[in-house]
Enzyme design. Structure first.
Site, short mmCIF file in Angstrom:
data_model
loop_
_atom_site.label_atom_id
_atom_site.label_comp_id
_atom_site.label_asym_id
_atom_site.label_seq_id
_atom_site.Cartn_x
_atom_site.Cartn_y
_atom_site.Cartn_z
N ASP A 120 0.98 -1.24 -0.22
CA ASP A 120 0.00 0.09 -0.16
C ASP A 120 0.72 0.88 0.07
O ASP A 120 0.15 2.42 0.65
CB ASP A 120 -1.09 0.32 1.11
CG ASP A 120 0.04 -0.04 2.59
OD1 ASP A 120 0.92 -0.38 2.64
OD2 ASP A 120 -0.43 -0.23 3.66
N GLU A 135 -0.25 -9.33 -0.95
CA GLU A 135 -0.72 -8.88 0.11
C GLU A 135 -1.89 -7.77 -0.15
O GLU A 135 -2.47 -6.39 -0.07
CB GLU A 135 0.36 -7.55 0.83
CG GLU A 135 -0.18 -7.84 2.31
CD GLU A 135 0.51 -6.84 3.06
OE1 GLU A 135 0.98 -5.91 3.30
OE2 GLU A 135 1.53 -7.16 4.28
N GLU A 171 -2.55 4.50 3.05
CA GLU A 171 -2.01 3.73 2.61
C GLU A 171 -3.71 2.93 1.94
O GLU A 171 -3.69 2.34 0.90
CB GLU A 171 -1.53 2.86 4.12
CG GLU A 171 -0.26 3.37 3.75
CD GLU A 171 0.56 4.52 4.93
OE1 GLU A 171 -0.80 4.91 5.28
OE2 GLU A 171 1.55 4.70 4.62
N HIS A 184 5.73 5.28 13.29
CA HIS A 184 5.58 6.66 12.43
C HIS A 184 5.03 6.68 11.18
O HIS A 184 5.38 7.42 10.35
CB HIS A 184 6.95 4.87 11.48
CG HIS A 184 6.73 4.16 10.65
ND1 HIS A 184 6.11 3.24 11.46
CD2 HIS A 184 5.89 4.04 9.12
CE1 HIS A 184 5.79 2.31 9.91
NE2 HIS A 184 5.40 2.83 8.99
N ARG A 186 2.29 8.54 8.95
CA ARG A 186 1.92 9.78 9.10
C ARG A 186 0.83 10.23 10.07
O ARG A 186 0.24 11.71 10.23
CB ARG A 186 0.82 9.94 7.97
CG ARG A 186 1.75 10.70 6.55
CD ARG A 186 1.50 9.93 5.59
NE ARG A 186 2.33 10.09 4.51
CZ ARG A 186 3.24 10.49 4.26
NH1 ARG A 186 2.88 11.81 3.84
NH2 ARG A 186 4.36 10.31 3.29
N HIS A 238 12.38 5.67 13.40
CA HIS A 238 11.91 5.54 11.75
C HIS A 238 12.98 6.91 11.29
O HIS A 238 13.34 7.55 12.46
CB HIS A 238 10.71 5.80 12.14
CG HIS A 238 10.59 5.64 10.32
ND1 HIS A 238 10.48 6.25 9.38
CD2 HIS A 238 10.10 4.27 8.88
CE1 HIS A 238 10.56 6.10 8.24
NE2 HIS A 238 9.67 4.53 8.16
C1 UD1 Z 1 6.54 5.40 3.69
C2 UD1 Z 1 5.06 4.97 3.33
C3 UD1 Z 1 4.64 3.86 4.56
C4 UD1 Z 1 5.19 3.01 5.00
C5 UD1 Z 1 6.41 3.56 5.34
C6 UD1 Z 1 7.36 2.03 6.17
C7 UD1 Z 1 4.08 6.05 1.94
C8 UD1 Z 1 3.15 6.98 1.64
N1 UD1 Z 1 4.32 5.91 3.08
O1 UD1 Z 1 6.28 5.69 4.90
O2 UD1 Z 1 3.29 3.36 3.75
O3 UD1 Z 1 4.39 2.16 6.04
O4 UD1 Z 1 7.44 4.21 4.37
O5 UD1 Z 1 8.87 2.22 6.96
O6 UD1 Z 1 4.24 5.49 1.10
N2 UD1 Z 1 13.44 8.55 4.87
C9 UD1 Z 1 15.25 8.76 5.27
N3 UD1 Z 1 16.01 7.65 4.73
C10 UD1 Z 1 15.59 6.16 4.57
C11 UD1 Z 1 13.91 5.92 4.72
C12 UD1 Z 1 13.39 7.79 5.00
O7 UD1 Z 1 15.85 9.06 5.24
O8 UD1 Z 1 15.33 4.81 4.03
C13 UD1 Z 1 13.33 9.57 5.19
C14 UD1 Z 1 13.23 10.92 4.39
O9 UD1 Z 1 13.81 11.49 4.92
C15 UD1 Z 1 11.74 10.25 3.81
C16 UD1 Z 1 11.09 9.87 4.63
O10 UD1 Z 1 11.71 9.32 5.70
O11 UD1 Z 1 11.76 11.25 2.79
C17 UD1 Z 1 10.21 9.73 4.65
O12 UD1 Z 1 9.71 8.80 3.59
P1 UD1 Z 1 8.40 8.31 3.22
O13 UD1 Z 1 8.46 7.18 2.27
O14 UD1 Z 1 7.93 9.27 2.32
O15 UD1 Z 1 7.57 8.03 3.79
P2 UD1 Z 1 7.02 6.94 5.08
O16 UD1 Z 1 6.76 7.72 6.54
O17 UD1 Z 1 9.27 6.79 5.37
N1 UDP Z 2 11.54 -3.67 11.04
C1 UDP Z 2 13.33 -3.60 10.97
N2 UDP Z 2 13.98 -3.00 11.52
C2 UDP Z 2 13.00 -1.53 12.32
C3 UDP Z 2 12.12 -1.69 12.62
C4 UDP Z 2 11.26 -2.59 12.13
O1 UDP Z 2 13.79 -3.75 10.52
O2 UDP Z 2 14.45 -0.75 13.12
C5 UDP Z 2 10.81 -4.22 10.64
C6 UDP Z 2 9.70 -5.01 10.96
O3 UDP Z 2 10.14 -5.83 10.89
C7 UDP Z 2 8.57 -5.24 9.66
C8 UDP Z 2 9.30 -4.13 8.67
O4 UDP Z 2 10.18 -3.32 8.80
O5 UDP Z 2 9.25 -6.06 9.03
C9 UDP Z 2 7.76 -2.68 9.38
O6 UDP Z 2 7.99 -1.96 8.78
P1 UDP Z 2 7.63 -0.90 9.19
O7 UDP Z 2 7.32 -0.88 10.36
O8 UDP Z 2 8.09 0.32 8.64
O9 UDP Z 2 6.36 -0.20 7.65
P2 UDP Z 2 5.36 -1.02 7.17
O10 UDP Z 2 4.88 -2.91 8.11
O11 UDP Z 2 4.26 -0.06 8.84
O12 UDP Z 2 4.62 -0.68 6.23
#
Ligand code: UD1
Ligand code: UDP
Length: 427
Positions: free
Chosen positions: A142, A164, A178, A265, A267, A298
């Site tokens: 999602d 999924e 999502e 984490h 939104r 996160h």
């Molecule tokens: C995204 C997904 C969410 C998922 C989550 C898993 C969307 C809209 N959101 O949210 O569904 O649950 O990932 O974690 O698709 N960043 C880093 N390094 C990284 C990852 C993130 O610096 O490796 C920072 C960056 O500033 C980035 C921000 O996090 O711009 C947000 O990342 P983004 O993927 O847009 O949103 P998430 O909150 O991570």
């Molecule tokens: N996870 C990880 N390291 C962390 C936190 C979570 O590897 O520090 C793993 C966790 O076991 C799961 C996945 O990341 O498999 C979940 O990711 P996240 O919570 O970012 O996204 P969501 O599942 O809510 O979309």
């Protein structure tokens, strides 16, 4: 005279032989080329080109076992495309599963927004689909990556498999965005790999009919879509990883304290809800001297700003960087209680027999709640603190939640998905 004729014959034969030898060199080459070409049309072209696309940590964790499974079958030619919606959190998963992407869009920007990310994924995947010409594109879940790359494949008239599929809260604002991402990904997909019976029912109720066609993928693509109950590949990933029993000594956890693992984490929890969660943590560590709360924070700055300003430097609250998947699995296994708003963690923790409190008001994963080891507590400070307190104080309540159940899979989801694709696409 006779000698002369013999001599002429001898010379002629020599010339003919040499001529033939000269000719056979290019002939050999032509024959080899011909057989190569024949082999390519007969065998190589039969490979099913499966583009697997993902971009965030959870998608990577859940798609990695499927990539490894596709690689085991000679019938497939997997093409791994990463959007790198996440960078560091994606790369650690690629390293763990030893996957080298064929295309890396490297799109992540600090504090990125939904508009730019969506449009960039649309434009960049268009180019790749045109170049690769996949038989099918597989997307996961999602995220923006899932929705935008599925829409892009739909525009390119490439069949789509949604891994999924069928998760729903039926509330378009929770989780945001999502819920709408997965509805749209399901809407454009042809093969729906639903993890549970509940998700199958959600798809059927949304008008996606099971087994409408029994023809090949082309007729299916035009006239109907298919649903398959496969289990969730997250369990394949968890079983692959958890048995590594990764060492956690670098975290410096205290043996005399109970570990409470926290992740948040989402939104919709930014701002006040996340502050409430942090306030509940402050309350709990103050009242309970025998607990330690570990929070791998996160990398989203919207999360980090709130969490570090509220919890940094607090005794027995460990704010750490996101953990690589293997140590994170080991930490889940060690934890006494898990507090989380993560989708993936809600699916994994029940297999490990650790009680989970979900920091959300709604969930698209009701199966673990039905089984008793997961409870929704929302983001109200008092509700979170009082439920954790009850788990700490009341053994029978704790034991009623501490059970290892596995409503999301048996570790074979990737195998099933690969077989289903074979069944639909074998030429
Ligand atoms: C995204 C997904 C969410 C998922 C989550 C898993 C969307 C809209 N959101 O949210 O569904 O649950 O990932 O974690 O698709 N960043 C880093 N390094 C990284 C990852 C993130 O610096 O490796 C920072 C960056 O500033 C980035 C921000 O996090 O711009 C947000 O990342 P983004 O993927 O847009 O949103 P998430 O909150 O991570
Ligand atoms: N996870 C990880 N390291 C962390 C936190 C979570 O590897 O520090 C793993 C966790 O076991 C799961 C996945 O990341 O498999 C979940 O990711 P996240 O919570 O970012 O996204 P969501 O599942 O809510 O979309």
């Amino acid at each position: 005279m006779l000698i002369y004729i013999k001599y002429i014959n001898y010379i002629e034969i020599r010339i003919l032989k040499n001529l033939l030898q000269i000719l056979t060199i290019p002939c050999k080459k032509i024959i080899l080329f011909f057989f190569n070409y024949l082999y390519t049309i007969l065998f190589m072209d039969k490979k099913i080109k499966v583009a697997v696309i993902f971009g965030t940590r959870p998608e990577a964790i859940k798609m990695a076992p499927l990539v490894l499974e596709l690689k085991k079958h000679s019938e497939f030619e997997p093409v791994v495309i990463v959007t790198a919606q996440h960078r560091q959190m994606l790369d650690q998963v690629l390293d763990l599963f030893e996957i080298t992407p064929d295309f890396d869009l490297n799109l992540m920007k600090p504090n990125q927004n939904l508009w730019s990310l969506t449009s960039e994924i649309l434009m960049e995947t268009k180019k790749i689909y045109e170049e690769v010409k996949p038989d099918i594109v597989l997307v996961h879940g999602d995220t923006t990556t899932a929705f935008a790359s599925a829409l892009s494949a739909f525009y390119a008239r490439v069949p789509i498999g949604h891994v999924e599929a069928g998760l729903r809260t039926f509330n378009k604002d929770y989780p945001f965005p999502e819920e709408i991402n997965r509805v749209l990904a399901d809407a454009v997909s042809d093969l729906h790999f639903a993890p549970t019976e509940g998700s199958v029912q959600n798809l059927l109720n949304s008008g996606i009919k099971e087994g409408i066609t029994n023809g090949d993928i082309d007729s299916s693509y035009e006239t109907g879509r298919r649903i398959y109950k496969t289990g969730n590949t997250v369990i394949d990933a968890l079983l692959y990883t958890v048995e590594k029993n990764t060492d956690l000594s670098h975290l410096g956890l205290r043996d005399d304290l109970k570990t409470i693992l926290l992740t948040s984490h989402r939104r919709e929890n930014f701002g006040k809800p996340l502050e409430n969660i942090c306030d509940a943590v402050l309350d709990l560590v103050q009242k309970n001297k025998d607990i330690e709360i570990v929070y791998p924070v996160h990398l989203n700055p919207n999360v980090r700003n709130t969490v570090f300003s509220k919890l940094d430097g607090i005794e027995r609250v460990k704010l750490i960087e996101p953990l690589d998947y293997a140590p994170f699995c080991a930490l889940m296994k060690k934890a006494h209680i898990i507090l989380t708003d993560s989708g993936g963690v809600q699916e994994e923790a029940p297999s490990l027999g650790v009680p989970v409190l979900v920091l959300r008001d709604e969930t698209e994963r009701p199966e673990a709640i039905a089984s008793g080891c997961v409870k929704l507590v929302g983001t109200n400070k008092e509700k979170i603190a009082s439920t954790v307190q009850k788990l700490l104080d009341d053994n029978s309540f704790y034991n009623s939640m501490k059970m290892a159940v596995n409503p999301y899979g048996d570790g074979l989801a990737s195998k099933r998905i690969a077989n289903i694709i074979l069944g639909n696409f074998s030429k």
